[in-house]
Design a protein around this motif. Structure first.
Motif, PDB file in Angstrom:
ATOM      1  N   ILE A 102       0.825  -1.222   0.000  1.00  0.00           N
ATOM      2  CA  ILE A 102       0.000   0.000   0.000  1.00  0.00           C
ATOM      3  C   ILE A 102       0.856   1.267   0.000  1.00  0.00           C
ATOM      4  N   THR A 103       2.159   1.109   0.099  1.00  0.00           N
ATOM      5  CA  THR A 103       3.079   2.248   0.144  1.00  0.00           C
ATOM      6  C   THR A 103       2.897   3.102  -1.102  1.00  0.00           C
ATOM      7  N   GLN A 104       2.788   4.400  -0.888  1.00  0.00           N
ATOM      8  CA  GLN A 104       2.605   5.345  -1.979  1.00  0.00           C
ATOM      9  C   GLN A 104       3.920   6.059  -2.288  1.00  0.00           C
ATOM     10  N   VAL A 105       4.121   6.399  -3.549  1.00  0.00           N
ATOM     11  CA  VAL A 105       5.232   7.265  -3.935  1.00  0.00           C
ATOM     12  C   VAL A 105       4.622   8.646  -4.116  1.00  0.00           C
ATOM     13  N   LEU A 106       5.081   9.600  -3.289  1.00  0.00           N
ATOM     14  CA  LEU A 106       4.469  10.919  -3.251  1.00  0.00           C
ATOM     15  C   LEU A 106       5.520  12.017  -3.405  1.00  0.00           C
ATOM     16  N   PRO A 107       5.166  13.095  -4.095  1.00  0.00           N
ATOM     17  CA  PRO A 107       6.104  14.218  -4.191  1.00  0.00           C
ATOM     18  C   PRO A 107       6.188  14.991  -2.875  1.00  0.00           C
ATOM     19  N   PHE A 108       7.395  15.230  -2.434  1.00  0.00           N
ATOM     20  CA  PHE A 108       7.664  15.978  -1.203  1.00  0.00           C
ATOM     21  C   PHE A 108       7.142  17.406  -1.329  1.00  0.00           C
ATOM     22  N   ASP A 109       6.569  17.902  -0.231  1.00  0.00           N
ATOM     23  CA  ASP A 109       6.120  19.291  -0.188  1.00  0.00           C
ATOM     24  C   ASP A 109       6.807  20.063   0.936  1.00  0.00           C
ATOM     25  N   ALA A 110       6.767  19.533   2.158  1.00  0.00           N
ATOM     26  CA  ALA A 110       7.316  20.268   3.298  1.00  0.00           C
ATOM     27  C   ALA A 110       7.754  19.294   4.383  1.00  0.00           C
ATOM     28  N   PHE A 111       8.702  19.753   5.202  1.00  0.00           N
ATOM     29  CA  PHE A 111       9.209  18.960   6.319  1.00  0.00           C
ATOM     30  C   PHE A 111       9.190  19.803   7.578  1.00  0.00           C
ATOM     31  N   LYS A 112       8.747  19.187   8.679  1.00  0.00           N
ATOM     32  CA  LYS A 112       8.784  19.831   9.991  1.00  0.00           C
ATOM     33  C   LYS A 112       9.590  18.915  10.901  1.00  0.00           C
ATOM     34  N   LYS A 113      10.725  19.392  11.364  1.00  0.00           N
ATOM     35  CA  LYS A 113      11.617  18.602  12.208  1.00  0.00           C
ATOM     36  C   LYS A 113      11.040  18.479  13.612  1.00  0.00           C
ATOM     37  N   ASN A 114      11.256  17.313  14.220  1.00  0.00           N
ATOM     38  CA  ASN A 114      10.833  17.090  15.594  1.00  0.00           C
ATOM     39  C   ASN A 114      11.746  17.866  16.542  1.00  0.00           C
ATOM     40  N   LYS A 115      11.320  18.018  17.783  1.00  0.00           N
ATOM     41  CA  LYS A 115      12.152  18.667  18.801  1.00  0.00           C
ATOM     42  C   LYS A 115      13.454  17.880  18.945  1.00  0.00           C
ATOM     43  N   ASP A 116      14.559  18.580  19.136  1.00  0.00           N
ATOM     44  CA  ASP A 116      15.867  17.927  19.238  1.00  0.00           C
ATOM     45  C   ASP A 116      15.901  16.847  20.309  1.00  0.00           C
ATOM     46  N   GLU A 117      15.236  17.079  21.435  1.00  0.00           N
ATOM     47  CA  GLU A 117      15.291  16.096  22.518  1.00  0.00           C
ATOM     48  C   GLU A 117      14.543  14.797  22.181  1.00  0.00           C
ATOM     49  N   LEU A 118      13.766  14.792  21.098  1.00  0.00           N
ATOM     50  CA  LEU A 118      13.049  13.583  20.686  1.00  0.00           C
ATOM     51  C   LEU A 118      13.656  12.934  19.443  1.00  0.00           C
ATOM     52  N   THR A 119      14.763  13.471  18.970  1.00  0.00           N
ATOM     53  CA  THR A 119      15.436  12.872  17.823  1.00  0.00           C
ATOM     54  C   THR A 119      16.555  11.950  18.303  1.00  0.00           C
ATOM     55  N   ASN A 120      17.081  11.151  17.385  1.00  0.00           N
ATOM     56  CA  ASN A 120      18.104  10.157  17.717  1.00  0.00           C
ATOM     57  C   ASN A 120      17.619   9.282  18.874  1.00  0.00           C
ATOM     58  N   TYR A 121      16.343   8.952  18.834  1.00  0.00           N
ATOM     59  CA  TYR A 121      15.664   8.286  19.938  1.00  0.00           C
ATOM     60  C   TYR A 121      16.298   6.938  20.274  1.00  0.00           C
ATOM     61  N   LEU A 122      16.517   6.104  19.272  1.00  0.00           N
ATOM     62  CA  LEU A 122      17.080   4.775  19.510  1.00  0.00           C
ATOM     63  C   LEU A 122      18.479   4.854  20.100  1.00  0.00           C
ATOM     64  N   TYR A 123      19.350   5.618  19.469  1.00  0.00           N
ATOM     65  CA  TYR A 123      20.751   5.622  19.886  1.00  0.00           C
ATOM     66  C   TYR A 123      21.009   6.450  21.139  1.00  0.00           C
ATOM     67  N   SER A 124      20.063   7.298  21.534  1.00  0.00           N
ATOM     68  CA  SER A 124      20.245   8.031  22.786  1.00  0.00           C
ATOM     69  C   SER A 124      19.771   7.218  23.993  1.00  0.00           C
ATOM     70  N   SER A 125      18.852   6.290  23.794  1.00  0.00           N
ATOM     71  CA  SER A 125      18.323   5.479  24.901  1.00  0.00           C
ATOM     72  C   SER A 125      17.878   4.104  24.408  1.00  0.00           C
ATOM     73  N   PRO A 126      18.801   3.259  23.946  1.00  0.00           N
ATOM     74  CA  PRO A 126      18.417   1.981  23.336  1.00  0.00           C
ATOM     75  C   PRO A 126      17.741   0.999  24.285  1.00  0.00           C
ATOM     76  N   ASP A 127      17.881   1.212  25.596  1.00  0.00           N
ATOM     77  CA  ASP A 127      17.291   0.289  26.561  1.00  0.00           C
ATOM     78  C   ASP A 127      15.882   0.677  27.005  1.00  0.00           C
ATOM     79  N   LYS A 128      15.347   1.771  26.462  1.00  0.00           N
ATOM     80  CA  LYS A 128      13.979   2.159  26.807  1.00  0.00           C
ATOM     81  C   LYS A 128      13.019   1.053  26.363  1.00  0.00           C
ATOM     82  N   PRO A 129      11.946   0.841  27.128  1.00  0.00           N
ATOM     83  CA  PRO A 129      10.980  -0.203  26.747  1.00  0.00           C
ATOM     84  C   PRO A 129      10.447  -0.043  25.316  1.00  0.00           C
TER      85      PRO A 129
END
Length: 180
Positions: free
Chosen positions: A119-146
């Motif tokens: 069902i994956t669609q191929v779509l033309p990009f329009d805009a990007f909104k970055k997440n807050k820095d403290e919520l990025t790199n989620y896996l590698y900043s806390s890999p042991d989180k549940p």
């Protein structure tokens, strides 16, 4: 990261499908990936304004667009329609017409890997909104989180079994010691 974002030696593609923490963790664990921006992407001509997604900057001499799309399809529910698809749109976001055509061709060629329709669609990009820095790199900043252990680690095991040659094993060892 700004130097990477403006460098002509790297290609850029967007992916959405599940939680952006999961998608970010998958692509950050691959060789040839120079940067992953996690947040929300909007597409031209799509009803939903923004959907959780990542922008992936990659070196095509190390990892191909086809390989990235194949990994994306196998690490999220690319054949499942569910009630949260507005928030978690299954998509490949392209940045030009040539990339759009390549992504559609690759998507069609990979259908034979799945029992159900992708069902994956191929779509033309329009805009990007970055997440807050403290919520990025989620896996590698806390890999042991549940959340990481429950949702991201199983997807990383898919990488280790199906896409072993594309995995940055040194980096992945930081979150799954001894590749357990």
């Amino acid at each position: 990261m700004d130097n990477i974002m403006h460098s002509e030696e790297f290609s850029k593609i967007g992916f959405g499908g599940g939680c952006h923490w999961c998608t970010e963790g998958i692509f950050e664990s691959l060789i040839g990936i120079k940067a992953v921006n996690q947040g929300w992407i909007a597409s031209i001509g799509c009803d939903a304004e923004l959907s959780e997604a990542v922008e992936v900057y990659f070196d095509e001499s190390i990892i191909s667009l086809q390989t990235l799309i194949e990994i994306h399809l196998h690490t999220h529910a690319s054949t499942a329609n569910h009630s949260m698809r507005q928030k978690y749109r299954s998509a490949i976001y392209t940045y030009n017409d040539a990339q759009n055509q390549d992504a559609k061709r690759v998507l069609d060629s990979l259908q034979c890997d799945f029992d159900k329709k992708i069902i994956t669609q191929v779509l033309p990009f329009d805009a990007f909104k970055k997440n807050k820095d403290e919520l990025t790199n989620y896996l590698y900043s806390s890999p042991d989180k549940p959340f990481c252990k429950t949702y991201i680690h199983p997807k990383l095991r898919i990488l280790l079994t199906r896409f072993k040659h594309q995995v940055n094993e040194r980096k992945l060892a930081l979150c799954i010691p001894n590749n357990d």
